[in-house]
Design an enzyme around this catalytic site. Structure first.
Site, PDB file in Angstrom:
ATOM      1  CB  CYS A   2      29.431 -63.920   4.703  1.00 32.54           C
ATOM      2  SG  CYS A   2      27.819 -62.678   5.422  1.00 32.54           S
ATOM      3  NE  ARG A  27      32.479 -68.710   6.170  1.00 36.47           N
ATOM      4  CZ  ARG A  27      33.562 -68.703   6.921  1.00 36.47           C
ATOM      5  NH1 ARG A  27      34.321 -69.253   6.728  1.00 36.47           N
ATOM      6  NH2 ARG A  27      33.784 -67.097   7.139  1.00 36.47           N
ATOM      7  CD1 TRP A  84      23.861 -66.771   9.782  1.00 29.89           C
ATOM      8  CD2 TRP A  84      25.131 -65.296  10.207  1.00 29.89           C
ATOM      9  NE1 TRP A  84      23.359 -66.674  10.336  1.00 29.89           N
ATOM     10  CE2 TRP A  84      24.277 -65.987  11.128  1.00 29.89           C
ATOM     11  CE3 TRP A  84      25.748 -63.615  11.343  1.00 29.89           C
ATOM     12  CZ2 TRP A  84      24.522 -65.240  12.290  1.00 29.89           C
ATOM     13  CZ3 TRP A  84      25.774 -64.047  11.811  1.00 29.89           C
ATOM     14  CH2 TRP A  84      25.250 -64.584  12.870  1.00 29.89           C
ATOM     15  CG  ASN A 108      32.822 -62.466   6.012  1.00 28.45           C
ATOM     16  OD1 ASN A 108      31.834 -62.197   6.656  1.00 28.45           O
ATOM     17  ND2 ASN A 108      33.596 -63.527   6.158  1.00 28.45           N
ATOM     18  N   GLY A 109      32.103 -59.613   6.620  1.00 23.95           N
ATOM     19  CA  GLY A 109      32.101 -58.939   7.334  1.00 23.95           C
ATOM     20  C   GLY A 109      30.871 -57.186   7.480  1.00 23.95           C
ATOM     21  CD  GLU A 507      31.313 -78.890  24.567  1.00 26.55           C
ATOM     22  OE1 GLU A 507      31.400 -77.974  24.756  1.00 26.55           O
ATOM     23  OE2 GLU A 507      31.557 -79.346  22.770  1.00 26.55           O
ATOM     24  CE  LYS A 511      29.192 -79.339  20.932  1.00 29.03           C
ATOM     25  NZ  LYS A 511      30.377 -78.606  21.019  1.00 29.03           N
ATOM     26  CD  GLU A 514      26.611 -76.490  19.373  1.00 27.57           C
ATOM     27  OE1 GLU A 514      26.501 -75.191  19.379  1.00 27.57           O
ATOM     28  OE2 GLU A 514      27.536 -77.265  20.197  1.00 27.57           O
ATOM     29  CG  HIS A 530      24.664 -73.084  46.645  1.00 26.93           C
ATOM     30  ND1 HIS A 530      24.565 -72.929  47.993  1.00 26.93           N
ATOM     31  CD2 HIS A 530      26.049 -74.051  46.594  1.00 26.93           C
ATOM     32  CE1 HIS A 530      25.409 -73.553  48.730  1.00 26.93           C
ATOM     33  NE2 HIS A 530      26.401 -74.063  47.641  1.00 26.93           N
ATOM     34  CE  LYS A 629      33.058 -75.506  13.109  1.00 27.55           C
ATOM     35  NZ  LYS A 629      32.781 -76.756  14.230  1.00 27.55           N
TER      36      LYS A 629
HETATM   37  C1  F6R Z   1      29.489 -75.362  20.075  1.00 28.22           C
HETATM   38  C2  F6R Z   1      30.483 -74.056  18.867  1.00 28.22           C
HETATM   39  C3  F6R Z   1      30.973 -72.793  19.419  1.00 28.22           C
HETATM   40  C4  F6R Z   1      32.453 -72.555  19.038  1.00 28.22           C
HETATM   41  C5  F6R Z   1      32.979 -70.883  19.206  1.00 28.22           C
HETATM   42  C6  F6R Z   1      33.862 -70.158  19.137  1.00 28.22           C
HETATM   43  O1  F6R Z   1      29.587 -76.224  19.170  1.00 28.22           O
HETATM   44  O2  F6R Z   1      31.326 -74.693  18.224  1.00 28.22           O
HETATM   45  O3  F6R Z   1      30.653 -72.202  20.837  1.00 28.22           O
HETATM   46  O4  F6R Z   1      33.347 -73.130  20.358  1.00 28.22           O
HETATM   47  O5  F6R Z   1      32.382 -70.036  19.250  1.00 28.22           O
HETATM   48  O6  F6R Z   1      34.586 -70.546  18.029  1.00 28.22           O
HETATM   49  P1  F6R Z   1      35.610 -71.093  17.885  1.00 28.22           P
HETATM   50  O7  F6R Z   1      36.293 -72.134  19.047  1.00 28.22           O
HETATM   51  O8  F6R Z   1      36.772 -70.740  16.580  1.00 28.22           O
HETATM   52  O9  F6R Z   1      36.890 -69.356  18.284  1.00 28.22           O
END
Ligand code: F6R
Length: 634
Positions: A2, A27, A84, A108-109, A507, A511, A514, A530, A629
């Site tokens: 949120c 977010r 959210w 938020n929370g 990674e 990417k 997602e 394996h 985010k």
């Molecule tokens: C992927 C992404 C997430 C964050 C994860 C941790 O692109 O952004 O996997 O890396 O949610 O977030 P932080 O780094 O803010 O702890």
């Protein structure tokens, strides 16, 4: 997660609140709403309450914006929210603000103890309009006011003393149209101040168009906001939150001046924030390195890390904790710390670490890696490790966020705001921060000689220029994404790498999945035999990260194994490569660089390919479905 905004001043507040919410869209949200006080219709004194209008809409912010344009709302004080969903479905009644009596609340929370109070309040005849935990808070504040609390601030304190959980909350009342009360416990909340106005938000970018003077509230803070004035108190709840026992102490929280310009938080001509952030990486890396590299001495300036030579010598083990993309940079960090500082290092998913009986304590240096500094699992894991006696260091991007605040020392990445949900520039700047930390420790532990350090740092400062070279080739990434990932309607992809290229394979796969919603797996290439080799067929693209390093021969064999089974190979190799390039269907070259520094370059084509695949598929690149985010709940 949120997003919260608040405004109190002389201007009509609806557009200011909506603009703030737009800056928080990254977010993630599924509904939005505003509560606006119009003091011209009553100033709350002598029983003349101000008009309090609440408007809410499910879906994109444009729906709320349209509703407000159709029916403009007067008023110069208000709060806003993007929701959210956590408790209750994404519907209009569950959207915030929640209005009970004279009071409107955004939150938020998660309020953990909401079930019992709800039952008790319903037993007392109180009616609930929504399924949310937040509405409890609105009822509790309303009850305190009805029971004679002298003002909104006191009523909110009394109500918060009865709830448990994580919250950032903003409250307004018809009876006090010149006040917003905000409070924070484990969820992010900042306050912006200017001469005659005051703002609140979940994150700094929402405020930059109006002020750069930001107060970072701490957990337990409650603040009364008035035009140009902020009164902060610390609310300490004793007991289990079921009673009203608490103490309050006034505290001074000085504003910090934030140097991000408002335009830094905008798209600057790129189609998406993610693309802008991919291209910002050379500059972001320069910001991470700037002022920290002592080239002639072969050393790093890192006073804020708080590690003396004795501390560095005393480290018996390093434990890196992180989630998602940050976990991938932490894997590279582990390799560097072991290779350079010669100290055993483990890397763990924070969400796993926090729930097992992890053995951690004195002699351990725990490094939390987190872009936001607010990820709930990482925060909980590091708090636990700190309690058990470990020394705690944060590698974070958001200054003053929760994880750096609990840490003994911090190393900020200074990448600027990252708005795209998929992390890019924060990944490469985390890599730089972790490499610099490894060098810093290596120098203090005597495991890294001055000459080698000078050499390594000399190459690190050249990396931004090499990244620019790679990014100039983005057209090739776009073409390969079209040919191999989109036109072929690929459903699954395999990413392979060894050594420092293993976290890059992870990674690259993250990417792709997602943002383009293609299924992708990152694998250590040595593990292919394996299991994953069974998947290879002419349909599945295999993306191989194969720079010129000690693993090259081995990964070249893996490529042969894939080709022998008619697999399609997209290879990321060092310019001038002669072996893998001969057999791969597609080749993406990066400039030659020291083997330790390859991750900074090899990840770029993978970020670009994912971006272009997603854009061609027409997905919501900056706000991919189901993702947020900042993950401030478990
Ligand atoms: C992927 C992404 C997430 C964050 C994860 C941790 O692109 O952004 O996997 O890396 O949610 O977030 P932080 O780094 O803010 O702890």
């Amino acid at each position: 997660m949120c997003g919260i905004v608040g405004y109190l001043g002389a201007r009509t507040c609806a557009p200011i609140l909506i603009d703030g919410l737009r800056k928080l869209e990254y977010r993630g949200y599924d509904a939005a709403g505003l509560a606006i006080l119009d003091a011209s219709s009553g100033n709350g004194v002598n029983g003349e309450p101000a008009r309090l209008s609440v408007v809410r809409a499910v879906g994109k912010l444009s729906k709320l914006d349209d509703a407000v344009r159709d029916k403009p709302i007067a008023g110069t004080a208000g709060i806003g929210h993007t929701r959210w969903a956590t408790h209750g479905r994404p519907t209009e009644v569950n959207a915030h603000p929640h209005l009970v009596g004279d009071v409107a609340v955004v939150h938020n929370g998660i309020l953990e103890n909401h079930v019992e109070p709800r039952r008790a309040l319903m037993g007392d005849g109180r009616k609930f309009a929504s399924e949310t935990d937040t509405e409890i808070a609105a009822h509790l504040i309303d009850i305190e006011l009805a029971n004679g609390a002298p003002n909104l601030l006191t009523a909110t304190k009394l109500a918060l003393a009865r709830v448990r959980g994580a919250y950032a909350i903003a409250v307004v009342s018809r009876k006090e149209p010149d006040v917003i009360v905000v409070a924070k416990s484990f969820s992010p909340l900042v306050v912006g101040v200017s001469d005659d106005e005051v703002f609140a938000a979940s994150d700094v970018p929402a405020l930059l168009a109006h002020t750069r003077d930001i107060i970072f509230l701490e957990d337990g803070d409650i603040a009364e906001l008035r035009r140009g004035k902020v009164k902060v108190e610390r609310l300490l709840v004793h007991g289990d939150g079921a009673t009203e026992r608490f103490s309050v102490t006034p505290v001074v929280r000085k504003p910090k001046r934030i140097d991000w310009s408002p335009t830094q938080a905008e798209k600057q001509g790129y189609k998406h924030f993610m693309l802008k952030e991919i291209h910002e990486q050379p500059m972001a890396l320069e910001q991470t390195i700037r002022g920290r590299v002592l080239l002639e001495e072969g050393d790093i300036v890192a006073g804020e890390v708080g590690l003396s030579e004795d501390d560095a010598q005393a480290i018996k083990r390093v434990v890196l904790l992180a989630c998602g993309t940050s976990h991938h940079s932490a894997i590279a960090g582990r390799n560097w710390i072991e290779a350079i500082a010669k100290v055993p290092a483990n890397v763990e998913l924070a969400s796993e670490f926090r729930y097992r009986e992890a053995i951690v304590g004195e002699g351990d240096l725990v490094i939390a890696v987190s872009q936001s500094g607010e990820t709930a699992d990482t925060l909980a894991a590091v708090k636990d490790a700190k309690k058990k006696g470990a020394k705690l260091l944060a590698v974070a991007n958001v200054v003053g966020s929760a994880i750096p605040r609990v840490a003994h020392g911090s190393f900020y990445t200074h990448a600027g705001p990252e708005i795209g949900v998929a992390s890019t520039k924060c990944f490469t700047t985390q890599l730089a921060a972790l490499l610099m930390l490894a060098i810093y420790m290596g120098r203090r532990r005597g495991t890294l000689g001055r000459e080698r350090a000078i050499d390594l740092l000399g190459r690190l400062v050249e990396v931004p220029a090499l990244m620019r070279e790679v990014l100039e080739g983005s057209e090739a990434c776009s073409k390969i994404a079209r040919r191999q990932l989109v036109a072929t309607e690929a459903k699954d992809c395999l990413f392979l790498g060894r050594g420092l290229s293993y976290p890059i394979a992870l990674e690259g796969a993250l990417k792709l999945k997602e943002i383009s919603y293609l299924h992708a797996e990152g694998y250590a290439a040595g593990e292919m035999k394996h299991g994953p080799i069974a998947l290879i067929d002419p349909q599945m693209p295999v993306i191989v990260v194969a720079p010129n390093d000690v693993h090259y021969e081995k990964i070249a064999s893996n490529v042969q194994e894939v080709r022998a089974r008619e697999g399609r190979v997209i290879a990321v190799v060092t310019r001038g490569d002669a072996t893998i390039s001969q057999v791969a269907q597609e080749v993406l070259e990066v400039p030659p660089v020291d083997a330790e520094l390859t991750p900074f370059l090899t990840v770029l084509p993978l970020q670009l390919m994912s971006y272009y695949a997603a854009d061609l598929k027409g997905t919501d690149v900056d706000q991919p479905r189901n993702l947020a985010k900042t993950v401030t709940v478990e």
